[in-house]
Design a protein around this motif. Sequence first.
Motif, PDB file in Angstrom:
ATOM      1  N   THR A  22      14.680 -58.571  37.316  1.00 61.05           N
ATOM      2  CA  THR A  22      15.067 -59.189  38.594  1.00 61.05           C
ATOM      3  C   THR A  22      14.969 -60.706  38.527  1.00 61.05           C
ATOM      4  N   LEU A  23      14.009 -61.214  37.731  1.00 60.94           N
ATOM      5  CA  LEU A  23      13.845 -62.676  37.630  1.00 60.94           C
ATOM      6  C   LEU A  23      15.089 -63.334  37.045  1.00 60.94           C
ATOM      7  N   LEU A  24      15.901 -62.557  36.328  1.00 62.23           N
ATOM      8  CA  LEU A  24      17.102 -63.106  35.681  1.00 62.23           C
ATOM      9  C   LEU A  24      18.382 -62.675  36.392  1.00 62.23           C
ATOM     10  N   ARG A  25      18.258 -62.159  37.599  1.00 65.35           N
ATOM     11  CA  ARG A  25      19.436 -61.765  38.395  1.00 65.35           C
ATOM     12  C   ARG A  25      20.341 -62.985  38.614  1.00 65.35           C
ATOM     13  N   GLY A  26      21.560 -62.903  38.142  1.00 65.28           N
ATOM     14  CA  GLY A  26      22.508 -64.002  38.333  1.00 65.28           C
ATOM     15  C   GLY A  26      22.323 -65.162  37.376  1.00 65.28           C
ATOM     16  N   TYR A  27      21.419 -64.998  36.405  1.00 66.23           N
ATOM     17  CA  TYR A  27      21.149 -66.091  35.454  1.00 66.23           C
ATOM     18  C   TYR A  27      22.281 -66.219  34.443  1.00 66.23           C
ATOM     19  N   ALA A  28      22.857 -65.105  34.019  1.00 64.63           N
ATOM     20  CA  ALA A  28      23.951 -65.134  33.034  1.00 64.63           C
ATOM     21  C   ALA A  28      24.851 -63.938  33.323  1.00 64.63           C
ATOM     22  N   ASP A  29      26.071 -64.199  33.727  1.00 67.27           N
ATOM     23  CA  ASP A  29      27.007 -63.141  34.060  1.00 67.27           C
ATOM     24  C   ASP A  29      28.259 -63.280  33.202  1.00 67.27           C
ATOM     25  N   ASP A  30      29.067 -62.237  33.252  1.00 66.23           N
ATOM     26  CA  ASP A  30      30.422 -62.301  32.730  1.00 66.23           C
ATOM     27  C   ASP A  30      30.450 -62.590  31.226  1.00 66.23           C
ATOM     28  N   LYS A  31      29.526 -61.924  30.502  1.00 64.11           N
ATOM     29  CA  LYS A  31      29.472 -62.014  29.042  1.00 64.11           C
ATOM     30  C   LYS A  31      29.266 -60.611  28.478  1.00 64.11           C
ATOM     31  N   PRO A  32      29.775 -60.345  27.278  1.00 60.26           N
ATOM     32  CA  PRO A  32      29.551 -59.021  26.671  1.00 60.26           C
ATOM     33  C   PRO A  32      28.113 -58.852  26.189  1.00 60.26           C
ATOM     34  N   LEU A  33      27.694 -57.601  26.000  1.00 58.49           N
ATOM     35  CA  LEU A  33      26.301 -57.253  25.737  1.00 58.49           C
ATOM     36  C   LEU A  33      25.650 -58.110  24.649  1.00 58.49           C
ATOM     37  N   GLU A  34      26.293 -58.185  23.481  1.00 58.92           N
ATOM     38  CA  GLU A  34      25.634 -58.827  22.342  1.00 58.92           C
ATOM     39  C   GLU A  34      25.351 -60.304  22.593  1.00 58.92           C
ATOM     40  N   SER A  35      26.367 -61.057  23.044  1.00 59.52           N
ATOM     41  CA  SER A  35      26.145 -62.487  23.234  1.00 59.52           C
ATOM     42  C   SER A  35      25.268 -62.743  24.463  1.00 59.52           C
ATOM     43  N   TRP A  36      25.408 -61.890  25.465  1.00 56.07           N
ATOM     44  CA  TRP A  36      24.575 -62.011  26.670  1.00 56.07           C
ATOM     45  C   TRP A  36      23.099 -61.858  26.302  1.00 56.07           C
ATOM     46  N   LEU A  37      22.797 -60.837  25.459  1.00 51.21           N
ATOM     47  CA  LEU A  37      21.412 -60.621  25.030  1.00 51.21           C
ATOM     48  C   LEU A  37      20.907 -61.777  24.177  1.00 51.21           C
ATOM     49  N   ARG A  38      21.703 -62.115  23.152  1.00 53.31           N
ATOM     50  CA  ARG A  38      21.208 -63.055  22.154  1.00 53.31           C
ATOM     51  C   ARG A  38      21.188 -64.504  22.635  1.00 53.31           C
ATOM     52  N   VAL A  67      37.777 -61.680  34.715  1.00 57.86           N
ATOM     53  CA  VAL A  67      37.564 -61.544  36.158  1.00 57.86           C
ATOM     54  C   VAL A  67      36.100 -61.865  36.528  1.00 57.86           C
ATOM     55  N   PRO A  68      35.689 -63.101  36.258  1.00 58.20           N
ATOM     56  CA  PRO A  68      34.293 -63.479  36.523  1.00 58.20           C
ATOM     57  C   PRO A  68      34.006 -63.589  38.025  1.00 58.20           C
ATOM     58  N   ALA A  69      32.733 -63.796  38.326  1.00 58.71           N
ATOM     59  CA  ALA A  69      32.291 -63.883  39.725  1.00 58.71           C
ATOM     60  C   ALA A  69      33.126 -64.879  40.517  1.00 58.71           C
ATOM     61  N   SER A  70      33.358 -66.052  39.947  1.00 59.26           N
ATOM     62  CA  SER A  70      34.108 -67.079  40.685  1.00 59.26           C
ATOM     63  C   SER A  70      35.514 -66.593  41.031  1.00 59.26           C
ATOM     64  N   ALA A  71      36.110 -65.809  40.139  1.00 56.01           N
ATOM     65  CA  ALA A  71      37.475 -65.324  40.385  1.00 56.01           C
ATOM     66  C   ALA A  71      37.516 -64.319  41.529  1.00 56.01           C
ATOM     67  N   VAL A  72      36.546 -63.421  41.590  1.00 55.10           N
ATOM     68  CA  VAL A  72      36.596 -62.430  42.676  1.00 55.10           C
ATOM     69  C   VAL A  72      36.257 -63.057  44.025  1.00 55.10           C
ATOM     70  N   VAL A  73      35.374 -64.066  44.006  1.00 53.23           N
ATOM     71  CA  VAL A  73      35.076 -64.746  45.266  1.00 53.23           C
ATOM     72  C   VAL A  73      36.331 -65.474  45.751  1.00 53.23           C
ATOM     73  N   TYR A  84      28.266 -59.935  43.000  1.00 53.36           N
ATOM     74  CA  TYR A  84      27.619 -58.772  42.397  1.00 53.36           C
ATOM     75  C   TYR A  84      26.489 -58.141  43.212  1.00 53.36           C
ATOM     76  N   ALA A  85      25.885 -58.865  44.121  1.00 50.29           N
ATOM     77  CA  ALA A  85      24.659 -58.320  44.726  1.00 50.29           C
ATOM     78  C   ALA A  85      24.646 -58.312  46.247  1.00 50.29           C
ATOM     79  N   ALA A  86      25.406 -59.184  46.895  1.00 51.14           N
ATOM     80  CA  ALA A  86      25.370 -59.225  48.361  1.00 51.14           C
ATOM     81  C   ALA A  86      26.058 -57.995  48.939  1.00 51.14           C
ATOM     82  N   ALA A  87      25.606 -57.578  50.104  1.00 48.85           N
ATOM     83  CA  ALA A  87      26.163 -56.393  50.758  1.00 48.85           C
ATOM     84  C   ALA A  87      26.469 -56.709  52.222  1.00 48.85           C
TER      85      ALA A  87
END
Lengths: 430, 430
Positions: A66-82, B328-334, B382-385
């Motif tokens: 939860t502390l990283l919610r919205g910290y990094a979005d819109d990236k595929p698993l591998e690069s997002w993790l690393r 289709v990142p967050a900015s695009a859907v907003v 991604y999170a607001a409702a």
Amino acid sequence: MTTLSITGGRVLLPSGTVTNADVLVDQDSGLILEIGDDLAGDEPLDASGSLVTPGFVNGHCHVAMTLLRGYADDKPLESWLREDIWPAEAELNPGDIRVGTELGLLEMIKSGTTAFADMYFEVPEIAAAVEQAGLRARLGHGVISVAKDDEAAREDARTGLEVAREYDGAADGRISTAFMPHSLTTVDGEYLAEFVPEARELDVPVHYHANETTDEVDPIVDEHGVRPLAYAAEKGMLEPGDFVAHGVHLDESEITALAEAGTSVIHCPASNMKLASGMTPVQRLLEAGVTVGLGTDGAASNNDLSMLDEARDAAMIGKLAADDASAVPASAVVEMMTRGSAEAIGLDSGRLEAGAPADLAVIDVDRPHLTPHHDLVSHLAYAAAAADVRHTVCDGRVLMRDREVKTLDEPSVLERASRTAASLVDRADD
Amino acid sequence: MTTLSITGGRVLLPSGTVTNADVLVDQDSGLILEIGDDLAGDEPLDASGSLVTPGFVNGHCHVAMTLLRGYADDKPLESWLREDIWPAEAELNPGDIRVGTELGLLEMIKSGTTAFADMYFEVPEIAAAVEQAGLRARLGHGVISVAKDDEAAREDARTGLEVAREYDGAADGRISTAFMPHSLTTVDGEYLAEFVPEARELDVPVHYHANETTDEVDPIVDEHGVRPLAYAAEKGMLEPGDFVAHGVHLDESEITALAEAGTSVIHCPASNMKLASGMTPVQRLLEAGVTVGLGTDGAASNNDLSMLDEARDAAMIGKLAADDASAVPASAVVEMMTRGSAEAIGLDSGRLEAGAPADLAVIDVDRPHLTPHHDLVSHLAYAAAAADVRHTVCDGRVLMRDREVKTLDEPSVLERASRTAASLVDRADD
């Protein structure tokens, strides 16, 4: 005996039907005594205009993320993790994990979740937060060997075994544990071969990420010449009671192997979509007799912990994956987020009947987006949202009454989590 | 001049950045006067702890279908329409449509939607509900010729033209209209050829369902030898300002044709998933320069009218469709749920700046599932409702303050909608 009565509502029964009934709970044992008419307990809980459902069971998550919610979005698993997640997680200290867990548990209680399985680090902090919050949980330390020397890898695996031993049965039995190697690619085979048998001696299940992306499947096929779940079986990790997260890229032999082994799958549709991992063949898994539960995964790849969102996502993507609108119907996702997840992670909850654990949520259905009431099971799957949950009860104890959480101090958690997250990102960016 | 000031919040600017600012509105003109520091108006609206966003614009729906929410789920488009929805809709009378629309408008206001495009029947009832509720709308009568004799088909098309003429500019200009043939397969070509030119004389756009399923694409290719949007162009239905709903199954020639024509697409991800219609190539449409908006479609195939759900769905399925988590990142859907939809349906709203219509939503972001605040645009996507929306303002008027809708009587609407829906289903089942 002290009793709790949930009165005036409609109750979702294990048969999938909804009936007008009250629920009487023995708070000493934490079990449901009776479901019927005119039941009065010592502590009343109003359910008029509401649907009483089994508490939702989040079968796979990493709560403190939860502390990283919205910290990094819109990236595929591998690069997002690393590139983003692992560097930030490297900065996490035990206190951070405590407050991140509290934030996640607060969100869970507010969205009707009463039990979850968690794979993360600093399990003593997580267990303390669970004990305070009053939820039920299966906890484990996420064991990783990649990028570690042999000594550090062994120490990490031993931590995984130690917490599995130490916390099984904690919090008056609300906490159980599992041995949790992170995945088949992030823990080298030699460690799996050595430590999984030790976990069996503790009589705890094994939980790990499997077949999440093709990037994770292909190296195993290349290196070992078999599909990932055949490799897992070789390592003793496909046993009754074990449960894998994701299972997106499964072939028929693996689906059959899961069904035959009694190993369950926790489907994480939001995470699979957000990371473009792919579409889990959920309908096929159900038809094959595999127990399927639902999980949110961490909040950084979702970005919330609401099982109602997850149920809707599961129905939606399940139809697309099967190219069939009748696949993964409302009744199936409601089953998956309650009894399916509970069975998968080895809990007896997820059903409302006499003798079952009193883990339940009371959902206000007198709302515009839940009107009219042609089918309340459909509403649970497709239209209900976290904020519709009025009360949450776990182990017979009221954790939230009229949206007020009783076991955690909401303003304090929000303030501490905000401060902690800001500090974490500052350190990670340095 | 009477003014409204929205104070103490953070404001989402057209640039996509979020800044601490107040918003001052001229309630007489319904326009934003200024966005800046320390702005005090005659009527204050507290936005502390909140994000002020453009009001959401629902680019395609059938609002009164709220009455059929949960009535028939888990079926593909064709059988769902023919076996369940159309038989029930045949029983709808004008009073039913009024109350179904009120229910939908109540849900929209409570989820931050300030404008929408609606295709349905009994437009006078819908217009009356819109006038009362205070929203902005582009309305049209859904013209259908299949299963009608020539006289009835012509009468239906004339109704479509008449309501487009009569209601354009109604409700002090908050209502505009369009000519709305239901789809390219449910209106015979002869009627399109005859009546679309008449709509052009009224200077209103044309809106229709297109390329929603392969079952709808294939017959056009078989019968006319061209792709659906080439057929639409032949009928004069691919002009600047026109907008199509869905656009799931588009080939490259059609994407190019949309971009060149200035015809927009309203993407309805939830409906497309729930009916297993397929995955719209949203990223490809955006890259080609097509204006893309978002719509919920009717509540019977969604099953809610929250644009925040739709935005999340659009980001999720957009990544799967592109097989790329960065698509289709967050900015695009907003952007899609605000300015994209507004532009698509021909409104000037969807942006917060001086001179723009004062159509906005105030969203409480001090909540567990929206903590911490690394990125509020991510949270919107991604999170607001729906329940996080505190206030809704349209045309400078406060339609909802602190979750209390001012223009509709919520308990009365819920009671009447429940009664009406039950009666409707009784009649349809007879």
